[in-house]
Design a protein around this motif. Structure first.
Motif, PDB file in Angstrom:
ATOM      1  N   ILE A 160       8.900   1.770  -5.404  1.00  0.00           N
ATOM      2  CA  ILE A 160       8.477   2.036  -4.020  1.00  0.00           C
ATOM      3  C   ILE A 160       9.479   1.488  -3.015  1.00  0.00           C
ATOM      4  O   ILE A 160       9.421   1.819  -1.840  1.00  0.00           O
ATOM      5  CB  ILE A 160       7.063   1.496  -3.725  1.00  0.00           C
ATOM      6  CG1 ILE A 160       6.963  -0.005  -3.966  1.00  0.00           C
ATOM      7  CG2 ILE A 160       6.029   2.240  -4.537  1.00  0.00           C
ATOM      8  CD1 ILE A 160       5.629  -0.598  -3.549  1.00  0.00           C
ATOM      9  N   GLU A 219       5.296  -1.400  -7.376  1.00  0.00           N
ATOM     10  CA  GLU A 219       4.007  -1.853  -6.861  1.00  0.00           C
ATOM     11  C   GLU A 219       3.608  -3.185  -7.472  1.00  0.00           C
ATOM     12  O   GLU A 219       3.715  -3.388  -8.670  1.00  0.00           O
ATOM     13  CB  GLU A 219       2.935  -0.800  -7.145  1.00  0.00           C
ATOM     14  CG  GLU A 219       1.591  -1.182  -6.576  1.00  0.00           C
ATOM     15  CD  GLU A 219       0.567  -0.084  -6.717  1.00  0.00           C
ATOM     16  OE1 GLU A 219      -0.561  -0.301  -6.277  1.00  0.00           O
ATOM     17  OE2 GLU A 219       0.882   0.990  -7.261  1.00  0.00           O
ATOM     18  N   PHE A 252      12.202   0.640   1.728  1.00  0.00           N
ATOM     19  CA  PHE A 252      11.155   1.423   1.081  1.00  0.00           C
ATOM     20  C   PHE A 252      11.505   2.904   1.118  1.00  0.00           C
ATOM     21  O   PHE A 252      12.272   3.357   1.976  1.00  0.00           O
ATOM     22  CB  PHE A 252       9.807   1.186   1.773  1.00  0.00           C
ATOM     23  CG  PHE A 252       9.247  -0.184   1.517  1.00  0.00           C
ATOM     24  CD1 PHE A 252       8.271  -0.383   0.550  1.00  0.00           C
ATOM     25  CD2 PHE A 252       9.692  -1.271   2.238  1.00  0.00           C
ATOM     26  CE1 PHE A 252       7.763  -1.636   0.303  1.00  0.00           C
ATOM     27  CE2 PHE A 252       9.187  -2.538   2.010  1.00  0.00           C
ATOM     28  CZ  PHE A 252       8.224  -2.718   1.037  1.00  0.00           C
ATOM     29  N   ALA A 294       1.361  -0.503  -2.917  1.00  0.00           N
ATOM     30  CA  ALA A 294       1.281   0.872  -2.437  1.00  0.00           C
ATOM     31  C   ALA A 294      -0.122   1.379  -2.734  1.00  0.00           C
ATOM     32  O   ALA A 294      -0.365   1.957  -3.788  1.00  0.00           O
ATOM     33  CB  ALA A 294       2.325   1.754  -3.113  1.00  0.00           C
ATOM     34  N   LYS A 334       1.804   1.530   2.590  1.00  0.00           N
ATOM     35  CA  LYS A 334       2.170   0.353   1.814  1.00  0.00           C
ATOM     36  C   LYS A 334       1.655  -0.901   2.487  1.00  0.00           C
ATOM     37  O   LYS A 334       1.365  -0.928   3.674  1.00  0.00           O
ATOM     38  CB  LYS A 334       3.676   0.287   1.609  1.00  0.00           C
ATOM     39  CG  LYS A 334       4.446  -0.385   2.715  1.00  0.00           C
ATOM     40  CD  LYS A 334       5.843   0.044   2.836  1.00  0.00           C
ATOM     41  CE  LYS A 334       6.041   1.463   3.175  1.00  0.00           C
ATOM     42  NZ  LYS A 334       5.233   2.109   4.131  1.00  0.00           N
TER      43      LYS A 334
END
Length: 182
Positions: A35, A66, A82, A100, A106
Motif C-alpha cells: 500500500i 497493511e 502511498f 488500509a 488508509k
C-alpha cells in the motif's frame, strides 16, 4: 564422521541470518498487497511486518503492506509514499503503523514521533493516542506525539478531529491535546 541433521534442524551457518535479509512472508502477510513504499531514507529504517515478531532493516524502495510498523531511528528521516498519492515525511524517532481499511481510506497510526504529510485522493485517517483526525483529500498536516501530548497542525484542506472530548472540524489551525493520564 559427518554430522547429519533431521528435518527442521539447521546448522549454525544456516540459522545465522543477516539482519537486513527479509524473512519470507507466510499466511496473510504473503497475500497482503503493497500500500506504500519507502521513497527515501537518509539511513536504514526498521520495519516489522504484521506476520513477524522481529524487526528487520529496510531502506529506500522497501514495500510497506497493511498493518506493517515502520520505525525511523534517531538522526534519520524518511519519506513514505502511498499508492493513492498520500505522502508522509517521517521525522527521526517516529513509529507508524499503516492500515488500509476495506472502505479504501488508509489509516496511519502515529504511536510516537512526528510527520508532515499530504493526504491523497481518498483522504486519510491519522490515529494518535488521543484520538483520530480524518483528513480531507489533499489536506496538509503536521502531527506530533510526545509524552502523552498530541499536536496537529492543519496547513491546507480540512481535518475532522474525534476524541474523548467530542468531534470538531478544523482548517488552517493548530490543535494541541494532552493526556489526562500521566
Amino acid at each position: 564422521m559427518p554430522i547429519t541433521h533431521g528435518p527442521g534442524v539447521a546448522t549454525a551457518s544456516e540459522s545465522k541470518r543477516e539482519a537486513t535479509e527479509p524473512l519470507p512472508a507466510t499466511g496473510a502477510a504473503a497475500q497482503a498487497a503493497t500500500i506504500a513504499n519507502v521513497q527515501s531514507a537518509s539511513r536504514p529504517l526498521r520495519l516489522r511486518s504484521n506476520a513477524e515478531l522481529g524487526w528487520r532493516t529496510v531502506s529506500a524502495g522497501a514495500a510497506v503492506r497493511e498493518r506493517d510498523a515502520l520505525f525511523v531511528p534517531p538522526a534519520t528521516e524518511a519519506r513514505l509514499q502511498f499508492l493513492d498519492g498520500t505522502s508522509l515525511e517521517l521525522d527521526e524517532r517516529s513509529l507508524v503503523v499503516v492500515e488500509a481499511p476495506p472502505r479504501g481510506k488508509k489509516k496511519v497510526d502515529l504511536r510516537q514521533g512526528s510527520f508532515a504529510g499530504v493526504a491523497g485522493k481518498e483522504g486519510m485517517d491519522v490515529a494518535t493516542p488521543q484520538g483520530t483526525a480524518r483528513l480531507s483529500p489533499s489536506a496538509q498536516v503536521q502531527v506530533a506525539v510526545d509524552q502523552g501530548k498530541v499536536q496537529l497542525q492543519v496547513t491546507g484542506g480540512e481535518a475532522t478531529i474525534a476524541s474523548a472530548s467530542g468531534s470538531r472540524t478544523r482548517s488552517r489551525s493548530t490543535i494541541s491535546v494532552e493526556s489526562s493520564a500521566k
